[in-house]
Each structure stands twice: as C-alpha cells, then as structure tokens.
Design a protein around this motif. Sequence first.
Motif, mmCIF file in Angstrom:
data_model
loop_
_atom_site.group_PDB
_atom_site.id
_atom_site.type_symbol
_atom_site.label_atom_id
_atom_site.label_comp_id
_atom_site.label_asym_id
_atom_site.label_seq_id
_atom_site.Cartn_x
_atom_site.Cartn_y
_atom_site.Cartn_z
ATOM 1 N N ASN A 67 27.941 71.881 45.456
ATOM 2 C CA ASN A 67 28.985 72.812 45.876
ATOM 3 C C ASN A 67 28.579 73.565 47.139
ATOM 4 O OD1 ASN A 67 27.032 74.238 44.019
ATOM 5 N ND2 ASN A 67 28.133 75.960 44.916
ATOM 6 N N ILE A 68 29.579 74.036 47.817
ATOM 7 C CA ILE A 68 29.375 74.963 48.924
ATOM 8 C C ILE A 68 30.084 76.243 48.518
ATOM 9 C CG2 ILE A 68 29.930 75.480 51.331
ATOM 10 C CD1 ILE A 68 28.030 73.225 51.282
ATOM 11 N N THR A 69 29.313 77.309 48.398
ATOM 12 C CA THR A 69 29.919 78.579 48.002
ATOM 13 C C THR A 69 30.368 79.319 49.244
ATOM 14 O OG1 THR A 69 28.569 78.707 46.028
ATOM 15 C CG2 THR A 69 29.534 80.747 46.813
ATOM 16 N N ASP A 127 38.328 75.390 47.893
ATOM 17 C CA ASP A 127 39.258 74.285 47.655
ATOM 18 C C ASP A 127 39.606 74.142 46.173
ATOM 19 O OD1 ASP A 127 39.416 73.609 50.300
ATOM 20 O OD2 ASP A 127 37.852 72.083 50.198
ATOM 21 N N HIS A 128 39.038 75.000 45.345
ATOM 22 C CA HIS A 128 39.238 74.839 43.898
ATOM 23 C C HIS A 128 39.687 76.124 43.228
ATOM 24 C CE1 HIS A 128 36.682 71.547 45.208
ATOM 25 N NE2 HIS A 128 37.134 70.867 44.180
ATOM 26 N N ILE A 129 40.426 76.921 43.970
ATOM 27 C CA ILE A 129 40.901 78.196 43.422
ATOM 28 C C ILE A 129 41.817 77.957 42.220
ATOM 29 C CG2 ILE A 129 42.233 80.275 43.918
ATOM 30 C CD1 ILE A 129 39.595 80.163 45.443
ATOM 31 N N ARG A 130 42.687 76.983 42.372
ATOM 32 C CA ARG A 130 43.635 76.717 41.288
ATOM 33 C C ARG A 130 42.896 76.362 40.001
ATOM 34 N NH1 ARG A 130 45.580 72.180 39.481
ATOM 35 N NH2 ARG A 130 44.839 70.950 41.249
ATOM 36 N N GLU A 131 41.909 75.481 40.128
ATOM 37 C CA GLU A 131 41.152 75.076 38.945
ATOM 38 C C GLU A 131 40.399 76.255 38.326
ATOM 39 O OE1 GLU A 131 41.295 73.450 41.805
ATOM 40 O OE2 GLU A 131 41.175 71.277 41.536
ATOM 41 N N TYR A 214 40.280 87.115 43.881
ATOM 42 C CA TYR A 214 39.378 86.031 44.282
ATOM 43 C C TYR A 214 38.435 85.740 43.120
ATOM 44 C CZ TYR A 214 36.338 90.010 45.354
ATOM 45 O OH TYR A 214 35.597 91.159 45.277
ATOM 46 N N PRO A 215 37.857 84.536 43.110
ATOM 47 C CA PRO A 215 37.072 84.125 41.954
ATOM 48 C C PRO A 215 35.721 84.824 41.894
ATOM 49 C CG PRO A 215 37.001 82.436 43.646
ATOM 50 C CD PRO A 215 37.989 83.457 44.107
ATOM 51 N N GLY A 216 35.213 84.973 40.686
ATOM 52 C CA GLY A 216 33.839 85.438 40.505
ATOM 53 C C GLY A 216 32.909 84.307 40.913
ATOM 54 N N TRP A 217 31.640 84.613 40.960
ATOM 55 C CA TRP A 217 30.725 83.616 41.494
ATOM 56 C C TRP A 217 30.485 82.448 40.530
ATOM 57 C CZ3 TRP A 217 24.806 84.056 41.139
ATOM 58 C CH2 TRP A 217 24.220 82.922 41.712
ATOM 59 N N HIS A 218 30.180 82.763 39.286
ATOM 60 C CA HIS A 218 29.698 81.728 38.375
ATOM 61 C C HIS A 218 30.731 80.665 38.042
ATOM 62 C CE1 HIS A 218 26.630 84.731 38.043
ATOM 63 N NE2 HIS A 218 27.529 85.601 37.651
ATOM 64 N N ILE A 219 31.975 81.064 38.115
ATOM 65 C CA ILE A 219 33.062 80.197 37.670
ATOM 66 C C ILE A 219 33.171 78.924 38.489
ATOM 67 C CG2 ILE A 219 34.809 81.330 39.131
ATOM 68 C CD1 ILE A 219 35.407 80.374 35.491
ATOM 69 N N GLU A 220 32.809 78.993 39.764
ATOM 70 C CA GLU A 220 33.023 77.827 40.626
ATOM 71 C C GLU A 220 32.170 76.639 40.185
ATOM 72 O OE1 GLU A 220 31.365 79.786 44.183
ATOM 73 O OE2 GLU A 220 30.031 78.074 44.252
ATOM 74 N N CYS A 221 30.941 76.922 39.797
ATOM 75 C CA CYS A 221 30.059 75.812 39.441
ATOM 76 C C CYS A 221 30.557 75.107 38.185
ATOM 77 C CB CYS A 221 28.626 76.308 39.228
ATOM 78 S SG CYS A 221 27.787 76.703 40.779
ATOM 79 N N SER A 222 30.939 75.901 37.205
ATOM 80 C CA SER A 222 31.448 75.301 35.973
ATOM 81 C C SER A 222 32.697 74.481 36.264
ATOM 82 C CB SER A 222 31.796 76.391 34.954
ATOM 83 O OG SER A 222 30.623 77.016 34.482
ATOM 84 N N THR A 223 33.578 75.071 37.038
ATOM 85 C CA THR A 223 34.856 74.422 37.317
ATOM 86 C C THR A 223 34.669 73.106 38.057
ATOM 87 O OG1 THR A 223 35.905 76.586 37.476
ATOM 88 C CG2 THR A 223 37.077 74.725 38.443
ATOM 89 N N MET A 224 33.883 73.154 39.107
ATOM 90 C CA MET A 224 33.741 71.949 39.931
ATOM 91 C C MET A 224 32.883 70.903 39.242
ATOM 92 S SD MET A 224 33.775 73.400 43.827
ATOM 93 C CE MET A 224 32.493 74.617 43.733
ATOM 94 N N ALA A 225 31.862 71.361 38.538
ATOM 95 C CA ALA A 225 31.030 70.397 37.820
ATOM 96 C C ALA A 225 31.878 69.636 36.807
ATOM 97 C CB ALA A 225 29.874 71.114 37.127
ATOM 98 N N MET A 226 32.741 70.357 36.123
ATOM 99 C CA MET A 226 33.594 69.698 35.128
ATOM 100 C C MET A 226 34.616 68.786 35.779
ATOM 101 S SD MET A 226 34.517 72.204 32.020
ATOM 102 C CE MET A 226 33.250 73.223 31.291
ATOM 103 N N LYS A 227 35.142 69.237 36.885
ATOM 104 C CA LYS A 227 36.155 68.433 37.560
ATOM 105 C C LYS A 227 35.583 67.082 37.986
ATOM 106 C CE LYS A 227 39.261 68.170 41.493
ATOM 107 N NZ LYS A 227 40.046 68.910 42.489
ATOM 108 N N TYR A 228 34.376 67.117 38.536
ATOM 109 C CA TYR A 228 33.841 65.885 39.110
ATOM 110 C C TYR A 228 32.917 65.115 38.178
ATOM 111 C CZ TYR A 228 35.890 67.715 43.348
ATOM 112 O OH TYR A 228 36.783 68.206 44.273
ATOM 113 N N LEU A 229 32.385 65.788 37.180
ATOM 114 C CA LEU A 229 31.412 65.100 36.324
ATOM 115 C C LEU A 229 31.827 65.062 34.859
ATOM 116 C CD1 LEU A 229 28.186 66.540 37.968
ATOM 117 C CD2 LEU A 229 28.947 64.164 38.074
ATOM 118 N N GLY A 230 32.912 65.734 34.534
ATOM 119 C CA GLY A 230 33.365 65.704 33.152
ATOM 120 C C GLY A 230 32.921 66.918 32.363
ATOM 121 N N LYS A 231 33.416 66.983 31.121
ATOM 122 C CA LYS A 231 33.169 68.172 30.308
ATOM 123 C C LYS A 231 31.742 68.287 29.834
ATOM 124 C CE LYS A 231 37.774 69.335 29.033
ATOM 125 N NZ LYS A 231 38.936 69.049 28.226
#
Length: 458
Positions: A67-69, A127-131, A214-231
């Motif tokens: 990710n790029i934060t 790029d993943h605000i919606r998610e 705007y999103p908190g910090w930790h949420i992005e990693c969980s969100t994107m990791a799940m999006k691209y690598l699964g649950k």
Amino acid sequence: MDLMLYNTLSRSKEKFIPLEPGKAGMYVCGPTVYDYAHIGNLRSYIFADLLRRVLEYNGYEVTHVMNITDVGHLVSDADEGEDKMAESARREKKTPWELAEFYTRDFMNSMELLNLKKPTIVCKATDHIREMIEFTQGLLEKGYAYRIEGQGIYFDVSKFPEYGKLSGNRLEDLQAGARVAVDERKRHPADFALWKDAPPEHIMQWPSPWGPGYPGWHIECSTMAMKYLGKQIDIHTGGIDHIPIHHENEIAQSEALTGKPWVRYWLHGEFLQVDGGKMSKSLNNFYTLATLQERNIEPLAFRYFCLNAHYRTPLNFTWDGIAAAQKSLERLRQGYNNLPDDGQPAPPQMLERFHRAINDDLNVPLALAYAWEAVRSPSPGAKALLDRFDAVLGLNLNAPQVAKELPPELARLLEERNQARAARNWAKADALRDELARRGVTVKDTKEGTVWEYNPPA
RNA sequence: GGCGGCAUAGCCAAGUGGUAAGGCAGAGGACUGCAAAUCCUUUAUCCCCAGUUCAAAUCUGGGUGCCGCCUCCA
C-alpha cells in the motif's frame, strides 16, 4: 524442502503452508508518503523483497501487495489535528495530492535503485475510500464500532477479547494516556478511529454516511489486503514498531468483520540503528539513498549491507560499516566476473545448502557467506551457482560492466604516462599517475596492460 | 509501570548443546620499476555472576548495558 518462517503471532519458527498450494499472498505495510524514505524505512522493504524472492525461489507464485498511505496519519492522537500528509503539504506549499505523488515517485525510485521487485499490486489508500467506508459500516452493523459525535467512528476494543495477541500486551496493562491525553468519550483508551469527521478546512475529505470525513490509518491496510488477497491471507509484513498498535488494530477490525483468523504468518523486520541509536532528524543522522550516493556509496551497497545481517536483529549503520559493504560488493562482483563461463550446471549440494539457509527463516547472511565461498574457492558451475544465488540476493552480479568514457584530456594524460613507462621514465610516469589520481582516475598496471577507474571528483 | 528485542574479534555480523561462518579493516607473503588492484596466509572462547549437563556462545535464574513500542514512525 520446508520453508520455515518466524511468526510473530507464535513467537516461533513455523513451517510455511499457504492457503492455496503453490501460491503465496503477501501484504507489505507500505510507506506513508509525506517525506523522503530514509534508509531505515528501506531496510524494511529490502526484507520484504527478500521474503518475496525466497518464496519465489521455493516455486510459489507470489502475489505481493503493497500500500501507499497518502492520507490519514495523524500527527498526534488526541483526535485533533492534522494528519501528516496535511502538515507536510502545508509546509511545502503543495496540495496533499501533489505531495503524495512526489514522494511516491521518490520511493519507487529508491525501490528500483535497491533492486526491489515491484509489488504485483501497489495500492493507494485514497483510491479505496469507498471500500473503507463499507468496512466501517460492516463493523458498525456488527456492533464492534460506535460513533463519537463530532469526532468519528471508533473501534471498540473491549468487544474483541483477543486484542493484544500479537504483541503480548494485555489491554488492562496498557498505560493509557501515558504521553497523550485521551478523549474521555472513548469507551476504552485503546479504541481507535476507523473514520474521522473532517472539519470544513480539512483538505482531504470525502462524503460518507456520517458526513464529510477521512479514513483512520489502520483501516486501509485491512481493507486493501482483503480486497486484493482475500479474507484470509498468508503473510503480512511490516516493521517491528507496528506490532503493538497498527497490526494489533488491523487484526481486531479484520477478524471482527469476518469472524475468521485473518493473517496466518506475521513477519516483522527489526530496526536499523544509526551509530548505535535511533535515527532522527534532530540528531542529524537521517540518511536517504541520496545521502549515501553523495558519499559514493551505491544503493546496492546498502542492500548488501542489509543482507549481511538477519532481518530480525537490529542492524547498526555506521559509515565504516557501509564503506565495508561497498568494498565487499565490488569484490564480490569482480569475483563473479572473473569466474569462467564453463557452461557447467550449478553443483547440487551447493544449491541445497543455500536453499536450506534461506529457508531457515531467511538466513541470508549465511547464504551470502556461501556466495563468497563460491567466488573464493570456485568449483565447476560456480557461475551458474551464483546466478541462482543472485535470484535471491538481488545484487545484480551479472549486470553488464558499464564502460566509462575518459574525458579526452585525461585520456591524453594516461597515454603520456604509458609512453613514459615504456621509456622507463618512472619519475614522469608517477607524476602523471598522481595528477590523474587528483582528477579522479585510479590507474592500475596489470599484466594485461593498464586499466583505470574514473570517479570524477565531486 | 507494562510489552518486545538485542549484547559474539578494531568494525559490520552468522551460529540455539559438542571445542566459534562470512565480509571490512590490520599483519605477513606473492605479484609490481614503485604503487594500486588481485591472490595466499593470519587475527575471538562469545557482557557479568550463579546453576543444569560428560559437554553451553547456545538451556535456567539473577544482574548490567543498549534499542524499540505503550502518541505517528520501517
């Protein structure tokens, strides 16, 4: 051969068994792009790159996500105030987007200089605000999150009994507010923001069911990791400093949402120290690749420097140390180039040994010692062997040697010296050699004739 | 106060029970007109104390020192 990896979760080496045979997914906690990447940051990504290369060496098809934060890192907790992006943007009089763009490019450039393989997917938080909003909604619906009016949506750590399982911290032992005031409306001091309400002047903000924010910090990693690598994902890496807060929070919110164990192997890289201590701007020891290059240290010498120590031990950066690495790299490279192209295959026992080393939780320092052995005491197939090694080491040993041009004037001096030597006029020859040295040309007389190295004085 | 890590030769560091990998620097030698480069040889009992064991750098207990986290940080 089994691949053993040290899992922070169990504090022990475990055999790597992927969720899906033959494939490995890894999520790498990427940079927050509000400043230049320093060599400490880069050590982490060298570690991630080694992990990826070792997985590939073992035949896994690797999906490498980084990710790029570019939003949402708060400067302080306290739930007030700007995030780092906004602060730097103000300082540099740029928009946060320009800033992110600039430092992202710089970071990618550093990765390339260090011969880090490009991740399969590089994803930006913005790029993943919606998610992220959906993720937050999911947690609200399941009762794991609550709203503080005017502040945002918070994760309720008390609802997640396993909180602390990665770091060994117990919720009740955390010294709340040790260094910073806690918002009293939080149900527990360790509760963290999933989504933050944005005041009107906040530059980066998006509409949400809870108003602009705007999103908190930790949420992005969980969100994107799940999006691209699964649950559920195989591997998640990061710096050791992320264990107690960031990764703990990621685990909490992810497992709360899915109800499943999330990451199977947590791998963390130790810190790079400078002169035995922390690197910081105030101590004036905050180095980047550019700092190294100014002192004639190649980026790959820094890679070599990191390869020489195990990723889980603190590594002490000193100028003497990096100079040694530069020298070593040059010699290793030269040793490689001097090996005959005998067309022989790499000796199986040597490969086996190397494989065993890297599969023992990435014992790259040992693997590197084997590379030296191959150079110092070459056996048939040594070159092929080193080529295999370099697939993991990534030192570009087989990069073509660039033939530098000598400026005409210096070439003339060199020619003059050669004539003087032919005439056995040693005094003149030596004077010319000194002159050339002053101008950056190191002259070496070998059996095959005179060779030179040219490094223009800065 | 809580949690985690580290401590091996001048420097950077591997090594988790059987008398210490590797690199850099240093020393000696070969080569060289001299140098440089290169090659060969060479350099440690593992922070301290106590214990377990036939045997410990490696296990246990107690110290000391350093680093990190409990605010953002690789």
